[in-house]
Design an enzyme around this catalytic site. Structure first.
Site, PDB file in Angstrom:
ATOM      1  N   GLY A 206      33.925-120.890  44.577  1.00  0.00           N
ATOM      2  CA  GLY A 206      33.302-120.577  45.849  1.00  0.00           C
ATOM      3  C   GLY A 206      32.015-119.701  45.345  1.00  0.00           C
ATOM      4  O   GLY A 206      31.799-119.149  44.196  1.00  0.00           O
ATOM      5  N   PRO A 207      30.929-119.235  46.429  1.00  0.00           N
ATOM      6  CA  PRO A 207      29.889-118.517  46.341  1.00  0.00           C
ATOM      7  C   PRO A 207      30.248-117.135  45.663  1.00  0.00           C
ATOM      8  O   PRO A 207      31.451-116.674  45.948  1.00  0.00           O
ATOM      9  CB  PRO A 207      29.492-118.647  47.467  1.00  0.00           C
ATOM     10  CG  PRO A 207      30.118-119.460  48.403  1.00  0.00           C
ATOM     11  CD  PRO A 207      31.379-119.702  47.713  1.00  0.00           C
ATOM     12  N   PRO A 208      29.539-116.420  45.061  1.00  0.00           N
ATOM     13  CA  PRO A 208      29.591-115.099  44.744  1.00  0.00           C
ATOM     14  C   PRO A 208      30.159-114.018  45.995  1.00  0.00           C
ATOM     15  O   PRO A 208      29.588-114.295  47.160  1.00  0.00           O
ATOM     16  CB  PRO A 208      28.268-114.393  44.204  1.00  0.00           C
ATOM     17  CG  PRO A 208      27.580-115.820  44.011  1.00  0.00           C
ATOM     18  CD  PRO A 208      27.874-116.940  44.823  1.00  0.00           C
ATOM     19  N   GLY A 209      30.996-113.298  45.477  1.00  0.00           N
ATOM     20  CA  GLY A 209      31.130-112.229  46.556  1.00  0.00           C
ATOM     21  C   GLY A 209      32.400-112.676  47.785  1.00  0.00           C
ATOM     22  O   GLY A 209      32.317-112.185  48.643  1.00  0.00           O
ATOM     23  N   GLY A 211      35.569-113.265  47.093  1.00  0.00           N
ATOM     24  CA  GLY A 211      36.834-112.546  46.850  1.00  0.00           C
ATOM     25  C   GLY A 211      37.628-113.575  45.913  1.00  0.00           C
ATOM     26  O   GLY A 211      39.059-113.258  46.162  1.00  0.00           O
ATOM     27  N   THR A 213      38.000-112.844  42.508  1.00  0.00           N
ATOM     28  CA  THR A 213      38.545-112.059  41.601  1.00  0.00           C
ATOM     29  C   THR A 213      39.524-111.131  42.512  1.00  0.00           C
ATOM     30  O   THR A 213      40.615-110.994  42.124  1.00  0.00           O
ATOM     31  CB  THR A 213      37.370-111.297  41.092  1.00  0.00           C
ATOM     32  OG1 THR A 213      36.446-111.764  40.446  1.00  0.00           O
ATOM     33  CG2 THR A 213      37.905-110.127  40.106  1.00  0.00           C
ATOM     34  N   HIS A 427       3.426-111.487  67.454  1.00  0.00           N
ATOM     35  CA  HIS A 427       4.007-112.487  66.393  1.00  0.00           C
ATOM     36  C   HIS A 427       5.594-112.296  66.697  1.00  0.00           C
ATOM     37  O   HIS A 427       6.240-113.329  66.971  1.00  0.00           O
ATOM     38  CB  HIS A 427       3.960-111.854  65.026  1.00  0.00           C
ATOM     39  CG  HIS A 427       4.583-112.821  63.894  1.00  0.00           C
ATOM     40  ND1 HIS A 427       3.762-113.399  63.213  1.00  0.00           N
ATOM     41  CD2 HIS A 427       5.952-112.897  63.689  1.00  0.00           C
ATOM     42  CE1 HIS A 427       4.664-114.286  62.356  1.00  0.00           C
ATOM     43  NE2 HIS A 427       5.881-113.879  62.750  1.00  0.00           N
ATOM     44  N   GLU A 428       6.113-111.260  66.797  1.00  0.00           N
ATOM     45  CA  GLU A 428       7.651-111.108  67.136  1.00  0.00           C
ATOM     46  C   GLU A 428       8.091-111.733  68.488  1.00  0.00           C
ATOM     47  O   GLU A 428       9.098-112.527  68.640  1.00  0.00           O
ATOM     48  CB  GLU A 428       8.310-109.846  67.024  1.00  0.00           C
ATOM     49  CG  GLU A 428       8.029-109.099  65.457  1.00  0.00           C
ATOM     50  CD  GLU A 428       8.723-110.217  64.271  1.00  0.00           C
ATOM     51  OE1 GLU A 428       9.519-111.018  64.724  1.00  0.00           O
ATOM     52  OE2 GLU A 428       8.169-110.315  63.428  1.00  0.00           O
ATOM     53  N   HIS A 431       7.975-115.427  68.547  1.00  0.00           N
ATOM     54  CA  HIS A 431       9.451-116.103  67.948  1.00  0.00           C
ATOM     55  C   HIS A 431      10.349-115.838  69.100  1.00  0.00           C
ATOM     56  O   HIS A 431      10.843-116.967  69.666  1.00  0.00           O
ATOM     57  CB  HIS A 431       9.895-115.183  66.999  1.00  0.00           C
ATOM     58  CG  HIS A 431       9.184-115.309  65.499  1.00  0.00           C
ATOM     59  ND1 HIS A 431       9.181-116.588  64.892  1.00  0.00           N
ATOM     60  CD2 HIS A 431       8.659-114.477  64.705  1.00  0.00           C
ATOM     61  CE1 HIS A 431       8.529-116.313  63.762  1.00  0.00           C
ATOM     62  NE2 HIS A 431       8.267-115.177  63.509  1.00  0.00           N
TER      63      HIS A 431
HETATM   64  P1  ADP Z   1      33.841-113.023  43.685  1.00  0.00           P
HETATM   65  O1  ADP Z   1      34.226-113.922  44.688  1.00  0.00           O
HETATM   66  O2  ADP Z   1      32.534-112.862  43.095  1.00  0.00           O
HETATM   67  O3  ADP Z   1      34.725-112.740  42.442  1.00  0.00           O
HETATM   68  P2  ADP Z   1      34.976-110.426  44.548  1.00  0.00           P
HETATM   69  O4  ADP Z   1      36.472-110.815  44.538  1.00  0.00           O
HETATM   70  O5  ADP Z   1      34.619-109.596  43.255  1.00  0.00           O
HETATM   71  O6  ADP Z   1      34.125-111.729  44.520  1.00  0.00           O
HETATM   72  O7  ADP Z   1      34.615-109.682  45.760  1.00  0.00           O
HETATM   73  C1  ADP Z   1      34.071-108.529  45.769  1.00  0.00           C
HETATM   74  C2  ADP Z   1      34.401-107.329  46.714  1.00  0.00           C
HETATM   75  O8  ADP Z   1      34.155-107.840  48.158  1.00  0.00           O
HETATM   76  C3  ADP Z   1      35.740-107.062  46.693  1.00  0.00           C
HETATM   77  O9  ADP Z   1      36.076-106.321  46.058  1.00  0.00           O
HETATM   78  C4  ADP Z   1      36.084-106.874  48.199  1.00  0.00           C
HETATM   79  O10 ADP Z   1      36.000-105.660  48.354  1.00  0.00           O
HETATM   80  C5  ADP Z   1      35.078-107.846  49.159  1.00  0.00           C
HETATM   81  N1  ADP Z   1      35.523-108.941  49.677  1.00  0.00           N
HETATM   82  C6  ADP Z   1      35.220-110.169  49.213  1.00  0.00           C
HETATM   83  N2  ADP Z   1      36.004-111.132  49.989  1.00  0.00           N
HETATM   84  C7  ADP Z   1      37.030-110.425  50.711  1.00  0.00           C
HETATM   85  C8  ADP Z   1      37.933-110.843  51.460  1.00  0.00           C
HETATM   86  N3  ADP Z   1      38.212-112.138  51.910  1.00  0.00           N
HETATM   87  N4  ADP Z   1      38.621-109.837  52.259  1.00  0.00           N
HETATM   88  C9  ADP Z   1      38.485-108.667  51.845  1.00  0.00           C
HETATM   89  N5  ADP Z   1      37.561-108.122  51.049  1.00  0.00           N
HETATM   90  C10 ADP Z   1      36.671-108.998  50.342  1.00  0.00           C
HETATM   91 ZN    ZN Z   2       7.623-114.514  61.796  1.00  0.00          ZN
HETATM   92 MG    MG Z   3      34.200-112.309  40.651  1.00  0.00          MG
END
Ligand code: ADP
Ligand code: ZN
Ligand code: MG
Length: 611
Positions: A206-209, A211, A213, A427-428, A431
């Site tokens: 999945g994309p970064p962030g 969850g 990890t 401009h805004e 839009h």
């Molecule tokens: P990655 O997918 O890059 O490994 P992480 O698991 O490190 O992302 O997520 C980083 C932080 O974002 C987590 O520590 C948490 O605080 C928050 N987060 C990400 N996804 C979720 C989720 N589904 N539910 C709750 N918190 C989330």
């Molecule tokens: Zn614009």
């Molecule tokens: Mg990670």
């Protein structure tokens, strides 16, 4: 590290002790032999004394001869260099009063052992240890290497990760797949009875962030088994072969602790395709080979489950993905509307809130945000509340922090001339007006001309009512018209154009291009993929897959689509030119207006016209 330090301390200590003992021993021995004073003399004196019969005792050693001369009551010991004298024994034998013995000068067996074997070895070891300690300190990695392939896999147990599935919101499919693994770790015999083999490995993509990890940690927390966590980059060592040794070590540790979970984060660092021509990265390849071998090697029924996470699944070696290794792929996608709301609520649990917070509104304003970004938004809101001297978070804090995450902080003291502010306001409103006057546009939520640290001088927020999964051709066209609306307003009102539209131009081009090359929405191409997405989870950059003639046609078609949208925007604004003036003047005065204010002015105008 600690163990190593103790080792070398112990080694240095023992060397010192042995040296001191040896010196004592040696000097004691020589002291003993030197109790009587010995006079050195020459060989002829010795022979003369023998012939004269004054010698009573002779001790023949390897290099010297010691003899005792008695004259009257006085005794004197002499030593002389031993000369190669074949008749020495006969000569002494002739004199019956002489008592003669031989003496071996070589050191005793123990002494010899200490001096000839033990000391040099200990000394060499000490020097070796010191050298490597020194180098290790200078070049961090080498110190590691000297531990001969110990992996640094940390062992986590439930108490330490402290995460459960409750902490992960919105990833229901992923959680469901992982719950099966947790269940397997709790009672493996249930699966063994039927004869089912659980997947040895599961790959979180999945994309970064999103969850990934976090999910792995939650699995460990739920399963309550040892959790070995290592990041792919930790396998990459300075020396070829060390990464492979780490993999071996990690798996042997895991086998001992089974049932357990091994988690390899960012596995793409070591799991990249072996394409042969990258050249030179033997280390990575060896590490990967070792990983493949180890994954085949262990018994799936024993209860070692391997989790790995990556945001570049397409770059992984196919051998890793075949059944029997990472045969299960668990997607952790960007959260949808309800997912975002749930994530916001999970993170809001830890902060103080006023009552009646509308999380749904925030979730709607953050389409496309990842879990990590949402967590950040909640934290930013709490920080803002503190900054404003409040002790609980309000709706406005959350709204503001959405904008902070999207566009950066407000640049309060940026000095912008009145003329430029006017252009930005038009401009805004350009839009917003185009958006409001089209059927297929999302409603306007907020318009502001307060500059942000990201470089944006103002922006118009549009928020969809619900979650959108599809983009129709009409919506795409409407979006293009909105994007060109800002520039159109500048053209109509000021008869000029500014660099302020650069971000709009970028977005419009991207969208129009995707319409032609990927969505099949152009007039001239059919359902043909003219571009392929390279890594869908990281930015999604594309590469062209067509001839250069086609590429030229694509460019032309993209230009046509944007041109049409631009013309449409100009038409809409020209038709509503009075409202454009009125709304722009209002925005210029207020700097920030809400969607409701905007719509009420727009509609009031209408009513007046009707009346
Ligand atoms: P990655 O997918 O890059 O490994 P992480 O698991 O490190 O992302 O997520 C980083 C932080 O974002 C987590 O520590 C948490 O605080 C928050 N987060 C990400 N996804 C979720 C989720 N589904 N539910 C709750 N918190 C989330
Ligand atoms: Zn614009
Ligand atoms: Mg990670």
């Amino acid at each position: 590290m600690n163990e190593k330090k103790n080792n070398s301390k112990w080694m240095i200590g023992s060397v010192v002790i042995i040296l001191i003992l040896a010196v004592c021993f040696n000097s004691a021995v020589s002291a003993l032999s030197k109790t009587e004073s010995v006079k050195e003399t020459n060989y002829s004196f010795f022979l003369k004394q023998v012939d004269e019969g004054t010698v009573k005792q002779v001790q023949i050693q390897d290099d010297i001869i010691k003899f005792e001369v008695e004259s009257g009551n006085e005794k004197q010991t002499y030593s002389t260099i031993r000369i190669d004298d074949a008749n020495l024994v006969d000569r002494l034998h002739e004199h019956e009063e002489i008592d003669f013995t031989g003496k071996n000068e070589r050191p005793s067996a123990l002494q010899g052992f200490i001096f000839e074997w033990l000391l040099p070895i200990v000394f060499l070891l000490a020097v070796w240890g010191l050298i490597f300690r020194f180098i290790g300190k200078k070049m961090g990695g080498l110190g590691n290497a000297m531990s001969f392939g110990k992996s640094n896999a940390k062992i986590y147990v439930k108490a330490q990760t402290g995460k459960t599935f409750e902490d992960v919101a919105g990833q229901d499919e992923a959680k469901e797949a992982l719950e099966e693994i947790v269940d397997f770790l709790h009672n493996p015999q249930k699966y063994a009875e039927i004869g089912a083999n659980l997947p040895k490995g599961a790959l979180l993509v999945g994309p970064p962030g999103t969850g990934k990890t976090l999910l792995a940690k939650a699995v460990a927390g739920e399963a309550n088994v040892p959790f070995f966590s290592i990041s792919g980059s930790e396998f990459v060592e300075m020396f070829v072969g060390m990464g492979a040794a780490k993999v071996r070590d990690l798996f042997s540790q895991a086998n001992e602790k089974a049932p357990c979970i091994v988690f390899i984060d960012e596995i793409d660092t070591i799991g990249k395709k072996r394409d042969g021509h990258t050249g030179g990265n033997d280390e990575r390849e060896q590490t990967l080979n070792q990983l493949l071998t180890e994954m085949d090697g262990f018994d799936g029924k024993k209860g070692v489950v391997i989790l790995a996470a990556t945001n570049r699944p397409e770059s992984l070696d196919p051998a890793l993905l075949r059944p029997g290794r990472f045969d299960r792929r668990i997607p952790a996608e960007l959260p949808d509307l309800s997912g975002r709301e749930a994530i916001l609520k999970v993170h809001a649990k830890n902060i103080k809130l006023v009552e009646n917070i509308d999380f749904n509104a925030i979730a709607r304003a953050t389409a496309g945000a990842s879990g990590a970004e949402l967590a950040n938004i909640v934290n930013e809101a709490a920080l803002r509340a503190v900054r404003n001297g409040r002790n609980s978070v309000e709706q406005s804090d959350l709204e503001e922090s959405v904008e902070v995450v999207i566009a950066g902080y407000q640049r309060k003291n940026a000095v912008i001339s009145q003329k430029e502010k006017e252009i930005i306001a038009y401009h805004e409103i350009g839009h917003a007006l185009v958006a409001a006057k089209q059927q297929d546009s999302a409603p306007v939520h907020k318009i502001t001309i307060i500059p942000r640290t990201s470089g944006a001088l103002g922006y118009t927020m549009q928020i969809d009512e619900g979650e959108k999964f599809l983009l129709s051709k009409e919506e795409a066209k409407a979006r293009l018209a909105v994007l060109t609306g800002g520039r159109s307003a500048e053209e109509i009102v000021f008869n000029t154009c500014t660099s302020g539209a650069s971000n709009d131009i970028e977005k419009a081009t991207q969208l129009a291009r995707a319409m032609v090359t990927r969505y099949g929405m152009s007039g001239i191409f059919d359902m043909i993929a003219l571009e392929t997405v390279n890594n869908q989870y990281l930015g999604g950059d594309t590469s062209l897959a067509c001839s250069s003639e086609t590429a030229a046609k694509i460019d032309e078609e993209v230009n046509n689509i944007v041109k049409t949208a631009h013309a449409e925007a100009v038409r809409i604004l020209s038709e509503n030119i009075e409202k454009l003036h009125e709304l722009s003047a209002y925005l210029l005065e207020k700097e920030t207006i809400t969607g409701e204010e905007f719509m009420s002015i727009l509609n009031k105008e209408k009513e007046k016209a009707v009346a």
